[in-house]
Design an enzyme around this catalytic site. Structure first.
Site, short mmCIF file in Angstrom:
data_model
loop_
_atom_site.label_atom_id
_atom_site.label_comp_id
_atom_site.label_asym_id
_atom_site.label_seq_id
_atom_site.Cartn_x
_atom_site.Cartn_y
_atom_site.Cartn_z
N ILE A 62 0.86 -1.18 0.00
CA ILE A 62 0.00 0.00 0.00
C ILE A 62 0.89 1.23 0.00
CG2 ILE A 62 -1.77 1.28 1.27
CD1 ILE A 62 -2.62 -1.43 2.51
N TYR B 133 -7.50 -11.99 18.09
CA TYR B 133 -7.35 -10.69 17.44
C TYR B 133 -6.08 -10.68 16.60
CZ TYR B 133 -6.90 -5.57 17.05
OH TYR B 133 -6.77 -4.28 16.59
N ASN C 275 -4.20 -8.44 15.31
CA ASN C 275 -3.11 -7.51 15.62
C ASN C 275 -2.30 -7.93 16.84
OD1 ASN C 275 -3.68 -6.01 13.43
ND2 ASN C 275 -4.42 -4.21 14.50
N TYR C 276 -2.78 -8.94 17.59
CA TYR C 276 -1.98 -9.54 18.65
C TYR C 276 -1.54 -10.91 18.15
CZ TYR C 276 -4.40 -6.07 21.57
OH TYR C 276 -4.93 -4.91 22.09
#
Length: 323
Positions: free
Chosen positions: A21, A256, A258-259
Site C-alpha cells: 500500500i 485478534y 493484531n496480537y
C-alpha cells in the site's frame, strides 16, 4: 483496485498479505475540544473483584462517549485492577454519567483530568506529561501505555480472547492464582470493552468480524528484559490461556489478528493448504476467511506476500489459470 481487494485491506491483517500500500486516505471524525481522562486503581482489599465483575455488565452498554478499559496485574503481594477511561466531554458531564451507570467505581472529580484530544492520545500512548506531543510521530514510540517500559524496551509474548458472557465472580480467584506465580510478576491482562459503534457494524462489512455479541476483548501479555530467559514466561502465559478456556468464545476460540499469536498455527515453509490455514484464519476472521482466500488467490496467486500467518491462495485456481 476492485471492491474485494479494497475490502480485504481494511482489516485483512497485519503484514503485506495482498501487496504494498503506497497511499491511504483517512476519513476523520469530529471530536470535542475538551475530553476527560481518568485512571484509577483498586486493590483486592478495595473490592477490585466485585468492581471488575460489575464492569462486565455495563462496559459495552455505557454512553457512546464513554470508554473504560481495565488492566489486571500484580501489585506486590496482591492484585490490582486499573480502570482507564477516555470520555468525549468535560468532567461536569462525566460524573453524573458515572454515578448513573457505574457508581461502584466511586469516581471523584479529583480522579479526572480535562485535556485536548491530542493530549489524550499522547497520554494513552504512555508518554509522561510534559513530553513533546510530536513524539507521537516517532516510529519507535510506544503504541499502548498499558504495557509500560518493560514491554517497549524488552520483549513480550501476547495472546488474546473474546468474552461473550460475564466471567463469574468466583472465577477470578483462579486467574489471580496464576498471577501469584513467580512468572506472573511481569504480566497483565487488559480487558477492552466492545459495544457502541463496534456493535453497529456488521461482521462482514470489513474482514474484522468481532462485533455484536462480544462484551470485551482480552489481551494477555507477559514481558521480560534482554538478559532474561523467556521460555518459563511463555509457558506461564500458555497456562493462563488454557485456564481461561471455559470463560471465552468457542468454536472457534476467536483471536485478534493484531496480537498475532503463532501458537495457534503457522504457514509451512512451502505450500500451506486452506484447511491448515483455516485453523488460525477462522479464529481471526470467522466467516470472512473464505472471502479473504478468494481475494488472495486473485491478486497474489503465487503467494509472494507471505508471512507466518498470511492467507494462502487456492493452488487449484493457480494451476488452472496461471501455470
Amino acid at each position: 483496485m476492485g471492491e474485494d481487494l479494497f475490502w480485504a485491506i481494511q482489516g485483512g491483517g497485519i503484514g503485506a498479505r495482498f501487496g504494498v500500500i503506497v497511499a491511504w486516505k483517512v476519513r476523520l471524525v469530529i471530536v470535542p475540544s475538551t475530553v476527560t481522562r481518568f485512571r484509577v486503581s483498586r486493590s483486592l482489599e478495595q473490592n477490585a473483584t466485585k468492581i471488575v465483575h460489575k464492569w462486565q455488565y455495563v462496559a459495552n452498554n455505557l454512553h457512546e462517549d464513554l470508554f473504560i478499559e481495565v488492566m489486571l496485574a500484580r501489585a506486590n503481594s496482591t492484585m490490582a485492577a486499573s480502570f482507564s477511561s477516555l470520555f468525549l466531554g468535560g468532567i461536569d458531564r462525566l460524573l453524573p454519567l458515572m454515578q448513573e451507570s457505574f457508581p461502584e467505581l466511586s469516581l471523584t472529580k479529583e480522579d479526572c483530568i480535562e485535556m485536548s484530544w491530542i493530549e489524550s492520545a499522547h497520554d494513552l500512548a504512555g508518554f509522561n506529561k510534559g513530553d513533546p506531543l510530536d513524539w507521537l510521530l516517532g516510529r519507535n514510540s510506544r503504541t499502548n501505555g498499558v504495557a509500560g517500559d518493560a514491554a517497549t524496551n524488552g520483549f513480550s509474548k501476547s495472546k488474546s480472547d473474546y468474552v461473550k458472557q460475564p466471567i463469574p465472580e468466583n472465577a477470578f480467584e483462579g486467574i489471580y492464582d496464576n498471577f501469584y506465580e513467580e512468572d506472573g510478576e511481569t504480566a497483565f491482562m487488559l480487558l477492552v470493552p466492545y459495544g457502541g459503534k463496534m456493535s453497529e457494524i456488521s461482521e462482514s462489512e470489513t474482514p474484522y468480524p468481532h462485533r455484536a455479541g462480544n462484551i470485551y476483548q482480552i489481551l494477555y501479555t507477559v514481558t521480560w528484559g534482554e538478559d532474561e530467559t523467556s521460555q518459563s514466561l511463555i509457558d506461564w502465559i500458555r497456562r493462563l490461556y488454557s485456564h481461561m478456556t471455559p470463560y471465552v468464545s468457542e468454536i472457534p476460540r476467536e483471536a485478534y489478528i493484531n496480537y498475532r499469536d503463532l501458537d495457534i498455527g503457522t504457514n509451512n515453509q512451502g505450500h500451506t493448504s486452506i484447511k491448515q490455514a483455516s485453523i488460525w484464519g477462522n479464529k481471526y476472521f470467522n466467516n470472512n476467511f473464505k472471502r479473504l482466500v478468494h481475494v488472495k488467490t486473485m491478486v497474489d496467486p503465487y503467494d509472494f506476500f507471505k508471512n507466518e500467518q498470511s492467507i494462502p491462495p487456492l493452488t487449484s485456481w493457480r494451476k488452472k489459470n496461471v501455470d
